[in-house]
Design a protein around this motif. Structure first.
Motif, mmCIF file in Angstrom:
data_model
loop_
_atom_site.group_PDB
_atom_site.id
_atom_site.type_symbol
_atom_site.label_atom_id
_atom_site.label_comp_id
_atom_site.label_asym_id
_atom_site.label_seq_id
_atom_site.Cartn_x
_atom_site.Cartn_y
_atom_site.Cartn_z
ATOM 1 N N ILE A 1 0.820 -1.209 0.000
ATOM 2 C CA ILE A 1 0.000 0.000 0.000
ATOM 3 C C ILE A 1 0.857 1.264 0.000
ATOM 4 C CG2 ILE A 1 -0.297 0.417 2.471
ATOM 5 C CD1 ILE A 1 -3.096 0.331 -0.204
ATOM 6 N N VAL A 2 2.081 1.183 0.492
ATOM 7 C CA VAL A 2 2.935 2.377 0.487
ATOM 8 C C VAL A 2 3.343 2.764 -0.936
ATOM 9 C CG1 VAL A 2 3.825 1.988 2.818
ATOM 10 C CG2 VAL A 2 5.040 1.029 0.851
ATOM 11 N N LEU A 3 3.200 1.837 -1.869
ATOM 12 C CA LEU A 3 3.552 2.112 -3.263
ATOM 13 C C LEU A 3 2.407 2.762 -4.035
ATOM 14 C CD1 LEU A 3 5.314 -1.301 -4.032
ATOM 15 C CD2 LEU A 3 6.399 0.854 -3.372
ATOM 16 N N LEU A 4 1.225 2.799 -3.419
ATOM 17 C CA LEU A 4 0.037 3.286 -4.131
ATOM 18 C C LEU A 4 0.154 4.761 -4.488
ATOM 19 C CD1 LEU A 4 -2.828 2.822 -5.190
ATOM 20 C CD2 LEU A 4 -3.684 3.261 -2.868
ATOM 21 N N GLU A 5 0.664 5.566 -3.598
ATOM 22 C CA GLU A 5 0.749 7.004 -3.861
ATOM 23 C C GLU A 5 1.589 7.284 -5.104
ATOM 24 O OE1 GLU A 5 2.024 11.190 -1.626
ATOM 25 O OE2 GLU A 5 2.235 9.278 -0.581
ATOM 26 N N GLU A 6 2.716 6.591 -5.238
ATOM 27 C CA GLU A 6 3.570 6.790 -6.403
ATOM 28 C C GLU A 6 2.896 6.268 -7.673
ATOM 29 O OE1 GLU A 6 6.475 8.231 -8.644
ATOM 30 O OE2 GLU A 6 6.259 8.562 -6.480
ATOM 31 N N ASP A 7 2.174 5.155 -7.563
ATOM 32 C CA ASP A 7 1.413 4.630 -8.710
ATOM 33 C C ASP A 7 0.445 5.683 -9.234
ATOM 34 O OD1 ASP A 7 2.634 2.140 -8.482
ATOM 35 O OD2 ASP A 7 0.995 1.288 -7.298
ATOM 36 N N ILE A 8 -0.295 6.282 -8.326
ATOM 37 C CA ILE A 8 -1.321 7.259 -8.706
ATOM 38 C C ILE A 8 -0.686 8.524 -9.271
ATOM 39 C CG2 ILE A 8 -3.167 8.735 -7.822
ATOM 40 C CD1 ILE A 8 -3.824 6.501 -5.827
ATOM 41 N N LYS A 9 0.428 8.943 -8.664
ATOM 42 C CA LYS A 9 1.117 10.139 -9.148
ATOM 43 C C LYS A 9 1.604 9.927 -10.584
ATOM 44 C CE LYS A 9 3.657 12.017 -6.086
ATOM 45 N NZ LYS A 9 4.779 12.315 -5.154
ATOM 46 N N PHE B 1 -8.187 3.893 -9.774
ATOM 47 C CA PHE B 1 -9.013 2.779 -9.298
ATOM 48 C C PHE B 1 -8.296 1.445 -9.498
ATOM 49 C CE2 PHE B 1 -12.370 -0.424 -10.042
ATOM 50 C CZ PHE B 1 -13.112 -0.285 -8.883
ATOM 51 N N VAL B 2 -7.666 1.285 -10.641
ATOM 52 C CA VAL B 2 -6.945 0.048 -10.947
ATOM 53 C C VAL B 2 -5.767 -0.127 -9.994
ATOM 54 C CG1 VAL B 2 -5.509 -1.125 -12.663
ATOM 55 C CG2 VAL B 2 -7.655 -0.022 -13.354
ATOM 56 N N HIS B 3 -4.989 0.925 -9.808
ATOM 57 C CA HIS B 3 -3.830 0.824 -8.910
ATOM 58 C C HIS B 3 -4.265 0.468 -7.492
ATOM 59 C CE1 HIS B 3 -1.164 2.148 -11.995
ATOM 60 N NE2 HIS B 3 -1.655 3.363 -12.071
ATOM 61 N N MET B 4 -5.363 1.047 -7.056
ATOM 62 C CA MET B 4 -5.860 0.747 -5.714
ATOM 63 C C MET B 4 -6.240 -0.729 -5.602
ATOM 64 S SD MET B 4 -9.128 2.392 -3.731
ATOM 65 C CE MET B 4 -10.278 1.576 -4.850
ATOM 66 N N CYS B 5 -6.958 -1.242 -6.599
ATOM 67 C CA CYS B 5 -7.383 -2.648 -6.559
ATOM 68 C C CYS B 5 -6.173 -3.582 -6.516
ATOM 69 C CB CYS B 5 -8.251 -2.964 -7.774
ATOM 70 S SG CYS B 5 -9.882 -2.178 -7.736
ATOM 71 N N ILE B 6 -5.140 -3.259 -7.270
ATOM 72 C CA ILE B 6 -3.950 -4.107 -7.316
ATOM 73 C C ILE B 6 -3.191 -4.044 -5.994
ATOM 74 C CG2 ILE B 6 -1.695 -4.422 -8.414
ATOM 75 C CD1 ILE B 6 -3.023 -3.405 -11.028
ATOM 76 N N ARG B 7 -2.954 -2.850 -5.479
ATOM 77 C CA ARG B 7 -2.160 -2.682 -4.257
ATOM 78 C C ARG B 7 -2.889 -3.194 -3.012
ATOM 79 N NH1 ARG B 7 2.897 -2.701 -5.866
ATOM 80 N NH2 ARG B 7 3.377 -1.012 -7.335
ATOM 81 N N MET B 8 -4.205 -3.352 -3.089
ATOM 82 C CA MET B 8 -4.959 -3.870 -1.941
ATOM 83 C C MET B 8 -5.192 -5.368 -2.058
ATOM 84 S SD MET B 8 -7.650 -0.727 -1.340
ATOM 85 C CE MET B 8 -8.141 -1.261 0.300
ATOM 86 N N GLY B 9 -4.319 -6.050 -2.807
ATOM 87 C CA GLY B 9 -4.467 -7.495 -2.995
ATOM 88 C C GLY B 9 -4.490 -8.291 -1.711
#
Length: 284
Positions: free
Chosen positions: A153-161, A168-176
């Motif tokens: 989940i700490v990688l999500l912010e950089e994914d979104i940036k 939405f896709v990045h969130m679904c993946i990082r919350m596996g």
């Protein structure tokens, strides 16, 4: 074998995918690209599925206003597709947030719905329910699962940036680790080529679904209903949120998949296929 076609509704080009064989028709609302990846080949020998986009998964042909993505507009899209496909009777299936769409359609157009299948949804997406799911994860998940979740989940912010249009896709993946029984599973490939129209998704998930209670709504659905839940679904759990579905809902069958998270049709395909087919035969 699958075949893609397009139905135009209110200017939105909604793609749909026909997959499988058999007289029963199942309409799965969501992404016509994502959802065919979740169901088994065996099930496609028993049912013909129609995987239908809703406007949250297609590009807009115009600048959008709020009235362009109300839940009623989505329901109208489903009805437009039904008319185009000449479906007189069908099963409607909604997974996760799409369960709200399935139930609302069944309420508004009961003459065309034979049965309703709801998979891995909470009864509501209100802020209070989200807090309950967060507490469920913190209080019951294993330390290994929590650790894996924390690293992802700490990688999500950089994914979104880097790629904000696929938030939405990045969130679904990082919350596996909250989504799958196997918390190490990487579902990134499932989201390949899936487009997300974020203003529409933000409104539906952030507002519309928070104002609906499916348990209350199901009191107005008088068709056989199948509710499938994953014991390890930390996104919309715990399964006890559905305890108010009791014997007064005689038309509702509720099944908990003990070795699944948010996707029992993918995580326990043999058992999922078995219980779904049995339910279909019982209610035929």
């Amino acid at each position: 074998m699958s075949k893609y076609q397009i139905v135009i509704s209110d200017g939105f080009e909604l793609k749909y995918c026909l997959k499988g064989y058999g007289k029963p028709i199942v309409v799965v609302i969501g992404s016509s690209i994502y959802y065919p990846r979740l169901f088994s080949d065996y099930l496609y020998k028993k049912f013909q599925f129609i995987f239908l986009d809703h406007r949250g998964f297609v590009k807009s042909s115009r600048a959008l206003n709020l009235e362009d993505y109300t839940l009623d507009k989505v329901i109208n899209d489903i009805e437009t597709a039904r008319q185009r496909l000449k479906l007189d009777q069908f099963i409607i299936l909604g997974h996760s947030g799409h369960a709200f769409m399935a139930v609302e359609y069944a309420k508004q157009y009961p003459d065309y719905v034979q049965r309703v299948v709801l998979l891995n949804s909470a009864p509501t997406n209100s802020e209070e329910r989200q807090r309950q799911s967060f507490s469920f994860f913190n209080e019951t998940a294993s330390s290994e699962r929590k650790e894996h979740f924390g690293k992802d989940i700490v990688l999500l912010e950089e994914d979104i940036k880097r790629d904000p249009d696929r938030r939405f896709v990045h969130m679904c993946i990082r919350m596996g680790a909250q989504s799958f029984y196997d918390y190490t599973f990487n579902a990134a490939y499932m989201w390949n080529d899936v487009y997300t129209n974020m203003p529409i998704i933000d409104y539906l998930w952030g507002e519309a679904f928070g104002n609906i209670n499916l348990i209350q709504s199901l009191a107005y659905v008088h068709k056989p209903v199948f509710i499938g839940l994953g014991r390890y679904d930390y996104l919309v759990g715990p399964v006890s949120l559905w305890n108010l579905i009791d014997n007064s809902y005689e038309n509702v069958k509720k099944v908990v998949f003990e070795h699944s998270g948010h996707n029992p049709m993918f995580e326990e395909p043999h058992y999922f296929d078995q219980v779904l087919i049995e339910w279909f035969n019982e209610t035929n």
